[in-house]
Scaffold this active site. Structure first.
Site, short mmCIF file in Angstrom:
data_model
loop_
_atom_site.label_atom_id
_atom_site.label_comp_id
_atom_site.label_asym_id
_atom_site.label_seq_id
_atom_site.Cartn_x
_atom_site.Cartn_y
_atom_site.Cartn_z
CG HIS A 107 50.29 19.38 13.66
ND1 HIS A 107 51.62 19.05 13.72
CD2 HIS A 107 50.18 20.32 12.70
CE1 HIS A 107 52.28 19.76 12.84
NE2 HIS A 107 51.44 20.54 12.21
C1 T46 Z 1 53.40 22.00 10.07
C2 T46 Z 1 54.43 21.05 9.61
C3 T46 Z 1 54.52 20.97 8.11
C4 T46 Z 1 58.58 26.92 16.82
O1 T46 Z 1 59.02 27.34 17.90
N1 T46 Z 1 58.30 27.80 15.83
C5 T46 Z 1 57.82 27.39 14.63
O2 T46 Z 1 57.57 28.23 13.73
C6 T46 Z 1 57.58 25.99 14.42
C7 T46 Z 1 57.03 25.50 13.10
C8 T46 Z 1 57.87 25.12 15.43
N2 T46 Z 1 58.36 25.58 16.63
C9 T46 Z 1 58.70 24.63 17.68
C10 T46 Z 1 57.53 23.86 18.27
C11 T46 Z 1 58.16 22.52 18.64
O3 T46 Z 1 58.75 22.63 19.93
O4 T46 Z 1 59.56 23.64 17.09
C12 T46 Z 1 59.29 22.36 17.63
C13 T46 Z 1 58.94 21.36 16.53
O5 T46 Z 1 57.67 21.71 15.97
P1 T46 Z 1 56.59 20.61 15.54
O6 T46 Z 1 56.69 19.43 16.42
O7 T46 Z 1 55.26 21.28 15.44
O8 T46 Z 1 57.15 20.24 14.08
P2 T46 Z 1 56.46 19.35 12.95
O9 T46 Z 1 57.51 19.02 11.97
O10 T46 Z 1 55.68 18.22 13.51
O11 T46 Z 1 55.38 20.35 12.25
C14 T46 Z 1 55.82 21.50 11.55
C15 T46 Z 1 54.96 22.71 11.92
O12 T46 Z 1 54.94 22.88 13.33
C16 T46 Z 1 53.54 22.59 11.41
O13 T46 Z 1 52.91 23.85 11.49
O14 T46 Z 1 52.37 22.16 9.44
O15 T46 Z 1 55.73 21.28 10.14
#
Ligand code: T46
Length: 138
Positions: free
Chosen positions: A50
């Site tokens: 993303h």
């Molecule tokens: C990024 C990279 C480096 C939350 O509820 N609160 C939060 O602050 C975050 C970061 C995530 N979430 C929830 C949203 C999803 O249901 O946690 C779950 C996993 O998040 P995501 O799939 O977005 O995780 P990554 O590792 O793909 O990405 C994360 C960050 O979301 C993003 O901002 O830049 O790490």
């Protein structure tokens, strides 16, 4: 142009060990509103996929290592985070993927905004469209 920078944090050490401090306006060039960390990432998993519209972040592998793929819509670069004294500052429209997590990796992320799903672009073509739109408006 990539909107990223590698920051070398000053390590404060003595005979007891090491300490790194990150403060708003010192090592972090933005107001710190959120901290999260990623750990126990399973072997072979690639996270991210993303871009963000407004968010600024600093990512630090406080333990272990992982690789960030940084894509500005024109070029891709890989950045290895393998030392707690190294911080990857990302701002602006950057597609990111994180891969090659070591089993023990703890990836700490310091962010400029509260969690907001509307700030995410999770579709690569939409990301490219946004890059083109931004270039036109320059
Ligand atoms: C990024 C990279 C480096 C939350 O509820 N609160 C939060 O602050 C975050 C970061 C995530 N979430 C929830 C949203 C999803 O249901 O946690 C779950 C996993 O998040 P995501 O799939 O977005 O995780 P990554 O590792 O793909 O990405 C994360 C960050 O979301 C993003 O901002 O830049 O790490």
């Amino acid at each position: 142009m990539y909107n990223y920078e590698l920051i070398n944090f000053q390590t404060l050490g003595d005979e007891r060990g090491s300490l790194i401090a990150i403060e708003e306006g010192y090592n972090a060039p933005f107001e710190i509103k959120r901290v999260y960390y990623i750990f126990d990432t399973k072997k072979g998993v690639i996270r991210g996929y993303h871009a963000h519209i407004n968010l600024k972040q600093i990512a630090i592998a406080v333990k272990g290592s992982c690789t960030f793929v940084i894509d500005n819509g024109k070029q891709r670069e890989e950045i290895l985070l393998d030392n707690p004294n190294k911080g990857l500052l990302i701002e602006g429209l950057i597609w990111r993927e994180m891969k090659d997590f070591s089993e023990d990796c703890v990836l700490l992320v310091i962010a400029s905004e509260h969690y907001d799903e509307t700030d995410y672009i999770r579709d690569y073509q939409k990301f490219i469209d946004k890059v083109i739109e931004n270039d036109k408006n320059k």
